[in-house]
Design a protein around this motif. Structure first.
Motif, PDB file in Angstrom:
ATOM      1  N   PHE A  35      10.275  17.757  33.023  1.00  0.00           N
ATOM      2  CA  PHE A  35       8.911  17.733  32.487  1.00  0.00           C
ATOM      3  C   PHE A  35       7.962  18.431  33.470  1.00  0.00           C
ATOM      4  O   PHE A  35       7.106  19.221  33.062  1.00  0.00           O
ATOM      5  CB  PHE A  35       8.515  16.270  32.240  1.00  0.00           C
ATOM      6  CG  PHE A  35       7.225  16.059  31.496  1.00  0.00           C
ATOM      7  CD1 PHE A  35       6.710  17.019  30.629  1.00  0.00           C
ATOM      8  CD2 PHE A  35       6.519  14.865  31.638  1.00  0.00           C
ATOM      9  CE1 PHE A  35       5.520  16.805  29.939  1.00  0.00           C
ATOM     10  CE2 PHE A  35       5.333  14.636  30.954  1.00  0.00           C
ATOM     11  CZ  PHE A  35       4.832  15.604  30.114  1.00  0.00           C
ATOM     12  N   SER A  36       8.146  18.168  34.786  1.00  0.00           N
ATOM     13  CA  SER A  36       7.299  18.844  35.785  1.00  0.00           C
ATOM     14  C   SER A  36       7.385  20.360  35.601  1.00  0.00           C
ATOM     15  O   SER A  36       6.371  21.061  35.645  1.00  0.00           O
ATOM     16  CB  SER A  36       7.759  18.530  37.208  1.00  0.00           C
ATOM     17  OG  SER A  36       7.710  17.168  37.464  1.00  0.00           O
ATOM     18  N   ALA A  37       8.621  20.861  35.441  1.00  0.00           N
ATOM     19  CA  ALA A  37       8.808  22.310  35.307  1.00  0.00           C
ATOM     20  C   ALA A  37       8.052  22.833  34.086  1.00  0.00           C
ATOM     21  O   ALA A  37       7.413  23.892  34.135  1.00  0.00           O
ATOM     22  CB  ALA A  37      10.290  22.643  35.187  1.00  0.00           C
ATOM     23  N   ALA A  38       8.105  22.066  32.999  1.00  0.00           N
ATOM     24  CA  ALA A  38       7.420  22.515  31.777  1.00  0.00           C
ATOM     25  C   ALA A  38       5.901  22.453  31.949  1.00  0.00           C
ATOM     26  O   ALA A  38       5.177  23.330  31.462  1.00  0.00           O
ATOM     27  CB  ALA A  38       7.865  21.654  30.599  1.00  0.00           C
ATOM     28  N   ILE A  39       5.425  21.425  32.676  1.00  0.00           N
ATOM     29  CA  ILE A  39       3.974  21.321  32.927  1.00  0.00           C
ATOM     30  C   ILE A  39       3.516  22.536  33.749  1.00  0.00           C
ATOM     31  O   ILE A  39       2.511  23.178  33.438  1.00  0.00           O
ATOM     32  CB  ILE A  39       3.659  20.008  33.691  1.00  0.00           C
ATOM     33  CG1 ILE A  39       4.005  18.791  32.839  1.00  0.00           C
ATOM     34  CG2 ILE A  39       2.205  19.974  34.132  1.00  0.00           C
ATOM     35  CD1 ILE A  39       4.034  17.470  33.614  1.00  0.00           C
ATOM     36  N   LEU A  97       9.833  19.480  26.118  1.00  0.00           N
ATOM     37  CA  LEU A  97       9.574  20.540  25.143  1.00  0.00           C
ATOM     38  C   LEU A  97       8.123  20.584  24.657  1.00  0.00           C
ATOM     39  O   LEU A  97       7.700  21.574  24.069  1.00  0.00           O
ATOM     40  CB  LEU A  97      10.530  20.401  23.940  1.00  0.00           C
ATOM     41  CG  LEU A  97      11.970  20.891  24.163  1.00  0.00           C
ATOM     42  CD1 LEU A  97      12.001  22.206  24.928  1.00  0.00           C
ATOM     43  CD2 LEU A  97      12.862  19.894  24.822  1.00  0.00           C
ATOM     44  N   LEU A  98       7.359  19.486  24.916  1.00  0.00           N
ATOM     45  CA  LEU A  98       5.979  19.449  24.388  1.00  0.00           C
ATOM     46  C   LEU A  98       5.125  20.599  24.920  1.00  0.00           C
ATOM     47  O   LEU A  98       4.608  21.399  24.132  1.00  0.00           O
ATOM     48  CB  LEU A  98       5.306  18.117  24.728  1.00  0.00           C
ATOM     49  CG  LEU A  98       5.876  16.861  24.084  1.00  0.00           C
ATOM     50  CD1 LEU A  98       5.220  15.620  24.673  1.00  0.00           C
ATOM     51  CD2 LEU A  98       5.631  16.918  22.589  1.00  0.00           C
ATOM     52  N   PRO A  99       4.977  20.709  26.259  1.00  0.00           N
ATOM     53  CA  PRO A  99       4.126  21.801  26.754  1.00  0.00           C
ATOM     54  C   PRO A  99       4.713  23.179  26.466  1.00  0.00           C
ATOM     55  O   PRO A  99       3.966  24.128  26.201  1.00  0.00           O
ATOM     56  CB  PRO A  99       4.039  21.559  28.260  1.00  0.00           C
ATOM     57  CG  PRO A  99       4.999  20.480  28.591  1.00  0.00           C
ATOM     58  CD  PRO A  99       5.443  19.829  27.342  1.00  0.00           C
ATOM     59  N   ALA A 100       6.038  23.276  26.490  1.00  0.00           N
ATOM     60  CA  ALA A 100       6.672  24.575  26.257  1.00  0.00           C
ATOM     61  C   ALA A 100       6.396  25.037  24.821  1.00  0.00           C
ATOM     62  O   ALA A 100       6.037  26.190  24.566  1.00  0.00           O
ATOM     63  CB  ALA A 100       8.175  24.469  26.506  1.00  0.00           C
ATOM     64  N   ARG A 101       6.525  24.094  23.900  1.00  0.00           N
ATOM     65  CA  ARG A 101       6.325  24.420  22.490  1.00  0.00           C
ATOM     66  C   ARG A 101       4.868  24.801  22.233  1.00  0.00           C
ATOM     67  O   ARG A 101       4.583  25.747  21.504  1.00  0.00           O
ATOM     68  CB  ARG A 101       6.702  23.188  21.673  1.00  0.00           C
ATOM     69  CG  ARG A 101       6.645  23.333  20.189  1.00  0.00           C
ATOM     70  CD  ARG A 101       7.070  21.988  19.629  1.00  0.00           C
ATOM     71  NE  ARG A 101       7.305  22.035  18.212  1.00  0.00           N
ATOM     72  CZ  ARG A 101       6.373  21.733  17.334  1.00  0.00           C
ATOM     73  NH1 ARG A 101       5.165  21.398  17.733  1.00  0.00           N
ATOM     74  NH2 ARG A 101       6.660  21.781  16.051  1.00  0.00           N
TER      75      ARG A 101
END
Ligand code: ADP
Ligand code: ASP
Ligand code: MG
Length: 482
Positions: A223-227, A284-288
């Motif tokens: 999640f950190s990576a996606a943020i 996937l939330l921030p990535a999407r």
């Protein structure tokens, strides 16, 4: 450079590379990490790392021992972690760099011994103390990885993740405050990227506006990576782990599991939410939201194709993967009189008050069945609902899920499922709440057998799943990821 690879700040778009615990577990793994990052220099890497494999569990055990008054054991566990970091520093670094890092880490370990002492005096391993202590694993590992990258001639800069990721105060399951986090990422990492440097930061941890350490929940480095990726408008996010990508099921459950070439954000999110440990459910939330492709790749097999997760599904109506969520409890709510809409509301509100997430809900005229992953507050909830309904629950259940875009529209899928597991006792079936998920509840002891049988039905006779474009080939050709 292609225009697509330049963001609105006229800065080259970066790639966020997250390395999980096994990808930093020993000197060989960290050397591989350095090579992999070295191979991505022209894509402007930002490196996010987990704690060394097992360290987070050890830190938890140390905090737990301290709270029980077993100081000796608590210190012994931390000493072991410190020893492991020192050994790795010696294996990876030359004498001068090794001394500098060890001196720096000695200060951090000293503060961590004091933290354990504080927990021991309080006799309480509070959620706030858990976040402070567990987040140290990523703090130590990110400093080690940073030094290893520098030793390999890369212009890496260590950045404190707690300064970058601002969260609410929901300890052990914090949520980012997006606006502040994005501003911090831009102001702290943007200039480094602009100068062609490689920021290195720990995953999992953040802090509140007041600087109190928090964590994003277990497995939260993804999640950190996606943020970070979303905040910096990255061209892509790479999750480097110990398997070839997202597999058709957990390879530990079924040795026939194979890599899924491509999945949609929604398919991957569903799979992660329903138990596939390979990705933290929020990744996937921030990535999407920003339409940033996420690749899952194997750090032990860096030239493998991996899995590309993007807005496209590639193969609607096909089962893409199977997952199991263990440790589920089924809660039966039987109304004293009848199932009125008010009761449904009362039940949902009672669960909400105790921060209980409901994974599944099935209602009939006479009763409600709910699935939850923790039973700790159920006695209190049952007490609150006394007079309205009786509440009973059964533990040790597992939710088996089939995931694939639009599988709900293919009735033959459900019939194949139930033929395959006809002799297994199925407690709840859910088909229809989501377009891309069919799930059912079994005893935990039946989960593995259910997965093996379903895997045979859906993946052995079919042609190989779409292998996707080779990630390595794309990187080598300088191809656009857009
Ligand atoms: P990391 O430490 O790199 O974050 P994790 O242990 O959190 O790695 O996640 C990788 C593990 O997830 C794999 O080793 C595998 O056992 C498990 N896993 C569960 N379901 C899947 C799946 N569908 N595809 C790939 N791996 C899975
Ligand atoms: N180290 C943390 C954990 O084990 C976070 C992570 O690895 O993603 O949960
Ligand atoms: Mg993980």
């Amino acid at each position: 450079m292609s225009e697509l690879l330049v963001d609105s700040n006229e800065r080259p778009r970066c790639v966020v590379m997250k390395f999980g615990g096994t990808s930093v577990e020993d000197a060989a793994a960290i050397r591989r990490l350095c090579q992999i990052v070295n191979g991505r220099l022209r894509y402007h890497p930002v490196v996010v790392v987990s704690a060394l494999a097992k360290v987070t569990d050890q830190l938890f055990a140390a905090g737990d021992a301290a709270a029980r008054g077993d100081r000796e054991n608590a210190r012994a566990i931390l000493q072991e972690i410190e020893g492991r970091h020192s050994t790795l520093s010696r294996e990876l670094l030359e004498a001068e760099e090794c001394n500098a890092l060890c001196q720096d880490l000695a200060v951090d370990f000293c503060a961590t011994y004091e933290l354990l002492e504080g927990i021991s005096v309080a006799g309480d391993f509070s959620l706030r103390a858990q976040d402070h202590l567990l987040g140290m694993g990523e703090h130590f590992s990110s400093k080690l990885v940073h030094s290893a990258l520098v030793q390999n001639g890369l212009d890496a800069v260590w950045v404190d993740a707690k300064e970058c990721i601002v969260t609410d105060a929901a300890h052990t399951r914090a949520t980012p405050l997006w606006t502040e986090t994005n501003q911090r990422l831009e102001s702290l990492l943007g200039p480094l990227l602009g100068a062609g440097r490689i920021p290195v930061l720990g995953g999992f941890a953040g802090s509140t506006r007041d600087g109190v350490p928090t964590t994003l929940g277990r497995g939260g480095s993804d999640f950190s990576a996606a943020i970070v990726g979303a905040g910096l408008h990255a061209a892509k996010i790479e999750i480097w782990t110990d398997v070839d990508g997202v597999m058709t099921t957990d390879p530990n459950l079924c040795s026939e599991a194979r890599c899924v070439g491509r999945m949609s954000f929604d398919e991957a999110a569903e799979l992660a939410y329903f138990g596939a440990k390979v990705l933290h459910p929020s990744t996937l939330l921030p990535a999407r939201r920003q339409n940033i492709p996420v690749w899952v790749l194997n750090s032990r097999n860096p030239y493998g194709a991996g899995t590309e997760i993007s807005a496209h599904s590639h193969g609607d109506g096909r089962v893409k993967a199977l997952s199991v969520k263990r440790g589920v409890a089924v809660v039966d709510v039987e109304p004293v009189r009848w199932l009125a809409p008010e009761l449904l509301r009362e039940v949902c509100e009672a669960f909400e008050r105790y921060h209980h997430t409901l994974d599944l809900l099935s209602a009939s005229r006479g009763s409600l069945s709910l699935l939850v992953t923790s039973t700790t507050s159920l006695p209190a909830i049952a007490n609150e609902l006394k007079g309205l309904a009786s509440v009973r629950w059964e533990n040790h259940k597992a939710l088996v899920c089939l995931v694939g875009e639009k599988i709900r529209r293919r009735p033959e899928i459900a019939s194949k499922v139930f033929r395959a597991i006809a002799d297994i006792d199925v407690r709840l079936i859910c088909q229809g709440a989501s377009e891309r998920n069919i799930s059912f509840l079994v005893d935990e002891s039946e989960a593995e057998e259910s997965i093996k049988r379903l895997h045979k039905v859906f993946f052995s006779s079919e042609s190989k799943p779409d292998a996707g474009a080779s990630h390595y080939a794309l990187c080598q050709s300088g191809g656009s990821w857009q």
